[in-house]
Design a protein around this motif. Structure first.
Motif, PDB file in Angstrom:
ATOM      1  N   ILE A 233     -39.269 -47.128 -95.202  1.00  0.00           N
ATOM      2  CA  ILE A 233     -37.923 -46.585 -95.054  1.00  0.00           C
ATOM      3  C   ILE A 233     -38.012 -45.303 -94.248  1.00  0.00           C
ATOM      4  O   ILE A 233     -38.830 -44.438 -94.535  1.00  0.00           O
ATOM      5  CB  ILE A 233     -37.308 -46.345 -96.438  1.00  0.00           C
ATOM      6  N   GLY A 260     -48.132 -38.417-103.136  1.00  0.00           N
ATOM      7  CA  GLY A 260     -46.964 -39.267-103.288  1.00  0.00           C
ATOM      8  C   GLY A 260     -45.902 -39.079-102.231  1.00  0.00           C
ATOM      9  O   GLY A 260     -44.829 -39.666-102.307  1.00  0.00           O
ATOM     10  N   LYS A 263     -47.909 -40.561 -97.329  1.00  0.00           N
ATOM     11  CA  LYS A 263     -48.874 -40.482 -96.242  1.00  0.00           C
ATOM     12  C   LYS A 263     -49.529 -41.841 -96.000  1.00  0.00           C
ATOM     13  O   LYS A 263     -49.628 -42.306 -94.878  1.00  0.00           O
ATOM     14  CB  LYS A 263     -49.962 -39.431 -96.569  1.00  0.00           C
ATOM     15  N   THR A 264     -49.966 -42.462 -97.103  1.00  0.00           N
ATOM     16  CA  THR A 264     -50.647 -43.745 -96.969  1.00  0.00           C
ATOM     17  C   THR A 264     -49.704 -44.797 -96.409  1.00  0.00           C
ATOM     18  O   THR A 264     -50.054 -45.558 -95.501  1.00  0.00           O
ATOM     19  CB  THR A 264     -51.174 -44.180 -98.341  1.00  0.00           C
ATOM     20  N   ARG A 265     -48.491 -44.786 -96.920  1.00  0.00           N
ATOM     21  CA  ARG A 265     -47.526 -45.771 -96.442  1.00  0.00           C
ATOM     22  C   ARG A 265     -47.297 -45.602 -94.936  1.00  0.00           C
ATOM     23  O   ARG A 265     -47.246 -46.562 -94.192  1.00  0.00           O
ATOM     24  CB  ARG A 265     -46.225 -45.621 -97.235  1.00  0.00           C
ATOM     25  N   ASN A 338     -56.650 -40.750 -97.700  1.00  0.00           N
ATOM     26  CA  ASN A 338     -56.851 -40.082 -98.982  1.00  0.00           C
ATOM     27  C   ASN A 338     -58.195 -39.371 -99.058  1.00  0.00           C
ATOM     28  O   ASN A 338     -59.077 -39.773 -99.804  1.00  0.00           O
ATOM     29  CB  ASN A 338     -56.802 -41.097-100.146  1.00  0.00           C
ATOM     30  N   GLU A 441     -39.856 -43.670-106.560  1.00  0.00           N
ATOM     31  CA  GLU A 441     -40.226 -45.027-106.981  1.00  0.00           C
ATOM     32  C   GLU A 441     -40.392 -45.109-108.488  1.00  0.00           C
ATOM     33  O   GLU A 441     -39.960 -46.063-109.125  1.00  0.00           O
ATOM     34  CB  GLU A 441     -41.548 -45.434-106.327  1.00  0.00           C
ATOM     35  N   ARG A 476     -54.174 -42.825-110.142  1.00  0.00           N
ATOM     36  CA  ARG A 476     -53.711 -41.501-109.764  1.00  0.00           C
ATOM     37  C   ARG A 476     -52.199 -41.479-109.515  1.00  0.00           C
ATOM     38  O   ARG A 476     -51.546 -40.470-109.662  1.00  0.00           O
ATOM     39  CB  ARG A 476     -54.476 -41.158-108.480  1.00  0.00           C
ATOM     40  N   GLN A 477     -51.658 -42.615-109.098  1.00  0.00           N
ATOM     41  CA  GLN A 477     -50.238 -42.643-108.770  1.00  0.00           C
ATOM     42  C   GLN A 477     -49.398 -43.325-109.838  1.00  0.00           C
ATOM     43  O   GLN A 477     -48.228 -43.585-109.646  1.00  0.00           O
ATOM     44  CB  GLN A 477     -50.027 -43.360-107.438  1.00  0.00           C
TER      45      GLN A 477
END
Ligand SMILES: Nc1ncnc2c1ncn2[C@@H]1O[C@H](COP(=O)(O)OP(=O)(O)OP(=O)(O)O)[C@@H](O)[C@H]1O
Ligand SMILES: [Mg+2]
Length: 1020
Positions: A233, A260, A263-265, A338, A441, A476-477
């Motif tokens: 998004i 969260g 960054k990864t997304r 990460n 989320e 972790r998330q």
């Protein structure tokens, strides 16, 4: 086969193997067997002759293919390149050259093919040596040999292929090899070999125009990400930036942001998009380093992602192997995801890889930057939040953060639909979560069990609420707390202490405040350095202060602040910290008190920036139990200090409950009576703003009594003006006049602002009492004074008041000019209340000059603004004016409904305006044929003393009754005495309105005259 040309020593250890093979030899034997025999001799001779001058060892031949071992890759490559060139000029039999498979071909720069076409492959490794018992020859065996044979096999006749490993050893010696042309071909699955092998093509410069079809083996995918990117998004801008930076040649980009944030997304999505472009010959490789802890781990994760077979070795050695393997891939994009917890290893490692693999680029995600030369940093911002002014479902659902919430809520509960009623709640949720994707989320996942309102209400306990039910979430998330724990645990103890202490601030803080308020345990530490470190670890945010050029402002995401605050509470000792915080901000407030009351733009901005901190000072003070003189003093001081900001930006409701609590606590202690009187006055004015006139008067009177007793005449003067305003709103013009006269009699102590305030309100009261003409000079004077002291808020206010009076006096165009100036100033200064006033009055004036559509636009905006700011009078008036606007445009029903809500809002907060719109309402009802209602309305109104005694309302009432007469004239039989009488009434009323004395004139009156005159003509 012949005996060996030259019995060289068979190399051992690291060996470069070359396999060769003639393309299409079976076919050539079929077509020209005689020519072929001669050709083969030529071929063997050339290969062996060229071998003579090298250290190559002919291991064996099989059919027409050779296997040669070299102690060095460079020699192997040189031999291959030479063979390709020399074969071209060999004395091939004409018969052979007549076959298409061996025919001559030319390119733009000369001969490309002639005679036999030989494919060649080079690979390097450590094969096992073995003696052939029959021939006594040394042979090689092992995996490496198979790879070498397959490498050669993959190519076409006339092509020289190198494995990635072989390339890594000659990449630096191209000059020595005669600058051959090099093409990276990609990674390939070779038959029977488990991992993909990178292959490159090398050709002598003279043969660079040779072009081959794709290799005879399946290409390995050029990456380990799906080519179809997953859903994302927003983030268009960030994706564009990454693309741009890479195209500009950036080789190391770090995406920074707290846990969260997304960054990864973002990088995985970007990686997929890049993979699909096929622009990265060396592929796009995503390496998730979350679980890695040592340098060896890092190498193994990266090796696995890239499909590089690592030999055993220590970390440093593995880094080298990977770097060389990467260089064999050509331009590759390596995503290291990460890695904030690996910062002791990563910078050095990356530095080596950047050198070893000059065509590779690295995209890194980390909560902390790597601080490497050439590193570009993309500080990832939260998802877009709904605009503060967005209230409709449509406007709210456009925001990225809301879209993420809705999407994930639907995943949790298929039937989830965002409704008009729930949209503002979701807007509130995502705002409170600062637009941080993970937090949103986790909140959305709760919709499987909880309603949106319940989620919103439970956000105060966010760490309990925000845990995921999903099994696949990274540990972790899995919870918001877990995400922040992760970052917390990467801090050293002083950083932890300072971060915990930062939670004492609200709404951001300056470096100066940090130095004054924070104190690491050991006292001597460099607070700024630690704050800087926390900033570079994404735990503090930094940005420019709004409206304060050059000033850095630090802040925290709310989730991190709450976490830090919980950590601070665990230490159990925050009293001293809270004390320092209060001292710092109250000292600042005291310094601002003069200039901000005088509305100085700078001072107001500072107050605006520090509003949250002052509120925090107040809240901390109010929370201390039992209250002490000190705590009450702090709370009251903070609230008094905040007044100019609240008056300018609202909402009034924000300080009222706090004032109530603080004043109540003050009642039980002997508080400073001057401060108490000031706080009472502040509360009185706040009540006035919300339209609660009776309590406003009570507070102001009490404040006045104290000030009188204290002999504080200057302060008393202000309160008298306030009291006159209250009386004016209560419809008690005489009292208002008396108060303002009394105020005029008191000294201002050289306070020019107070002079302006007094004369300005004198003007307004005059206007109500004797009309615009009397008011205008006072209002001009007030405006000039406010301009002189530089109080923008009041300048805007009095531009409004002056415009209003000028408009009343009939000079509407002039009034519009003043109002446009007021609106521009209010917008420029960010004063929402000023904006509301200007728009309200513009709406009125535009109605007067017959521009109802524009008027409506302004008025509708006012209703919205006033509602947000809690300004009831303004809201009521805007509603009333909207009623007038629709009346002009003939939409009587809509007009009636606006007027109804106007009168019901205003009945409680401004009697004068309530009466004014009640008169309109009755007239509209009459015009709509609701004669009995209208009559009842008029007769009730005619008894109100405020109407009898107020020239404007009185004249308006007289004129508006004509609406009833009109209906009656129409209902009566034409020509009857009844009809004549009613018509006569209408005529008279209109005549009187046309000749109304100045103090009774109003835009209302003129507006209605314009409406009624044509009606009268239809009767005559
Ligand atoms: N733009 C986005 N669109 C859709 N989902 C997103 C977006 N950004 C983040 N998310 C989701 O939010 C969650 C957190 O995002 P992500 O894992 O990318 O954060 P991160 O910054 O890498 O966190 P960490 O620092 O913990 O690694 C993930 O489930 C991710 O899929
Ligand atoms: Mg991540």
């Amino acid at each position: 086969m012949n005996a060996l040309a030259r019995p060289m020593e068979a190399p051992s250890g690291t060996v470069a193997l070359v396999f060769t093979d003639i393309q299409g030899s079976t076919l050539l034997w079929e077509r020209c067997s005689a020519g072929m025999r001669a050709a083969l001799d030529i071929h063997d001779r050339i290969l062996r002759a060229l071998l003579m001058s090298t250290s190559g060892y002919e291991v064996k031949t099989q059919g027409d293919s050779f296997m040669v071992a070299f102690p060095a890759v460079a020699d192997a490559v040189r031999w291959c390149l030479d063979v390709q060139e020399v074969l071209l000029d060999a004395p091939w039999p004409q018969e052979l050259l007549d076959c298409p498979e061996a025919a001559e071909e030319r390119g733009p720069r000369g001969l490309l093919y002639r005679g036999l076409r030989v494919r060649m492959g080079v690979h390097v490794g450590e094969p096992e040596r073995r003696m052939d018992a029959r021939t006594g020859q040394i042979d090689y065996v092992g995996r490496m040999v198979n790879v070498a044979a397959r490498v050669a096999d993959a190519g076409h006749g006339g092509q020289v292929l190198l494995s990635g490993a072989a390339w890594a050893q000659v990449a630096g010696m191209l000059e020595r090899l005669g600058r051959p042309s090099v093409r990276v071909l990609g990674n390939f699955r070779l038959k029977g070999i488990s991992e993909p092998i990178p292959l490159l093509e090398l050709l002598p410069l003279s043969l660079a125009d040779r072009h081959f079809e794709s290799l005879r083996v399946r290409e390995e995918r050029r990456g380990n990400l799906p080519e179809e990117p997953g859903d994302i998004i927003g983030r268009e801008e960030e994706l564009e930036t990454l693309r741009l930076w890479l195209s500009e040649g950036a080789r190391l980009i770090t995406i920074m942001g707290p846990g969260g944030m997304g960054k990864t997304r973002l990088v995985t999505h970007f990686g997929s998009l890049e993979l699909a472009t096929r622009a990265w010959e060396g592929g796009v490789w995503w390496c998730d380093l979350t679980e890695a802890t040592t340098l060896e781990d890092i190498c193994h994760v990266v090796g696995q992602a890239l499909g590089v077979h690592l030999n055993s070795g220590a970390g440093e050695e593995l880094v080298g192997q990977l770097g060389r393997a990467l260089s064999g891939r050509g331009n590759a994009l390596v995503i290291l995801d990460n890695l904030e917890h690996l910062l002791q290893h990563v910078p050095a490692t990356l530095r080596r890889w950047l050198v070893l693999a000059p065509q590779a680029s690295f995209l890194v995600t980390s909560q902390e930057s790597l601080r490497l030369a050439g590193e570009r940093i993309l500080d990832l911002a939260p998802l877009g939040l709904p605009h503060e002014e967005a209230h409709s479902l449509e406007a709210i659902s456009r925001a990225e953060a809301v879209r993420l919430f809705v999407r994930r809520a639907r995943e949790a509960r298929g039937s989830f639909e965002l409704t008009e009623a729930e949209a503002p709640l979701v807007a509130d949720i995502v705002r409170r979560l600062d637009g941080i994707a993970l937090a949103i989320e986790l909140a959305a996942a709760r919709t499987s069990l909880l309603g949106v309102r319940q989620i919103r209400d439970r956000l105060s306990k966010r760490f309990e609420l925000l845990r995921s039910g999903q099994r696949d979430a990274v540990a972790r998330q899995a919870t918001l707390r877990g995400a922040i724990d992760w970052s917390w645990n990467l801090l050293d103890i002083t950083e932890q202490t300072v971060l915990a202490q930062c939670s004492v601030f609200r709404g951001g803080f300056t470096l100066e405040a940090a130095e004054a308020v924070l104190s690491p345990e050991s006292g001597e530490l460099d607070v700024l350095g630690i704050v800087q470190a926390l900033r570079s670890k994404s735990l503090l945010r930094a940005g420019a202060s709004e409206g304060m050029p050059g000033e850095l402002r630090l802040g925290m995401y709310e989730s991190i602040r709450e976490y830090a605050s919980a950590r601070l509470a665990e230490t159990g000792d925050s009293q001293a910290l809270i004390g320092r915080h209060a001292e710092h901000y109250l000292a600042m407030a005291r310094e601002l008190r003069g200039p901000a009351r005088g509305g100085g733009v700078e001072a107001l901005r500072r107050l605006m920036l520090e509003r949250e901190n002052l509120l925090a000072v107040c809240d901390h003070a109010l929370a201390s139990w039992p209250p002490t003189q000190e705590s009450v003093k702090r709370a009251l001081e903070a609230l008094v200090a905040l007044e100019p900001d609240i008056a300018s930006r609202g909402p009034v409701g924000i300080t009222l409950p706090r004032l109530d609590r603080a004043l109540e606590q003050a009642g039980t202690l002997s508080a400073d009576s001057l401060l108490l009187a000031e706080a009472l006055a502040v509360r009185g004015r706040a009540y006035l703003e919300t339209g609660q006139l009776a309590v406003a008067r009570r507070d102001l009177e009490r404040a006045r009594a104290s000030l009188l007793a204290l002999g504080e005449a200057v302060r008393e003067k202000r309160i008298l003006v306030d009291l006159s305003i209250v009386a004016r709103h209560e419809g008690n013009v005489e009292a208002s006049w008396r108060f303002i006269q009394e105020a005029c009699g008191l000294p201002s102590g050289k306070d020019r602002w107070l002079d302006a305030y007094t004369v300005g309100n004198l003007g307004i009261t005059e206007q109500v009492r004797s009309g615009a003409g009397a008011a205008i000079p006072h209002l001009h004077e007030a405006l000039a004074l406010f301009r002189a002291v530089g109080d923008l808020t009041f300048e805007v206010l009095f531009l409004n008041n002056l415009a209003l009076a000028i408009g009343e006096a009939g000079r509407t165009a002039e009034a519009v000019g003043f109002l446009e100036e007021a609106l521009a100033k209010a917008l420029g200064a960010g004063s929402r209340s000023g904006q509301a006033f200007a728009r309200l009055n513009l709406g009125c004036c535009l109605l007067d000059v017959d521009r109802p559509a524009e008027a409506c636009e302004h008025l509708e905006a006012v209703v919205e603004l006033a509602r947000q700011l809690g300004m009831r009078i303004v809201e009521g008036c805007a509603r009333g004016e909207l009623g007038r606007a629709f009346l002009v445009s003939g939409a009587l029903e809509v007009a009636e409904s606006h007027l109804m809500s106007a009168t019901s809002i205003l009945a409680q907060v401004s009697r004068w305006h309530a009466l004014r719109f009640a008169l309109h309402l009755a007239a509209v009802q009459a015009s709509r044929g609701e004669v009995p209602e209208a009559r009842r309305g008029f007769s009730a109104l005619s008894r109100a003393p405020e109407i009898k005694n107020d020239p404007v309302l009185r004249e308006l009432a007289v004129l508006l009754y004509a609406t009833v007469d009109l209906i009656e004239a129409r209902a009566a039989a034409p020509g009857s005495a009844e009809a004549e009488r009613s018509r006569g009434e209408v005529r008279q009323r209109l005549e009187r309105a046309r000749n109304v004395p100045l103090e009774g004139a109003s835009s209302d009156l003129r507006g209605w005259l314009r409406l009624l005159e044509p009606e009268l003509r239809t009767l005559e």
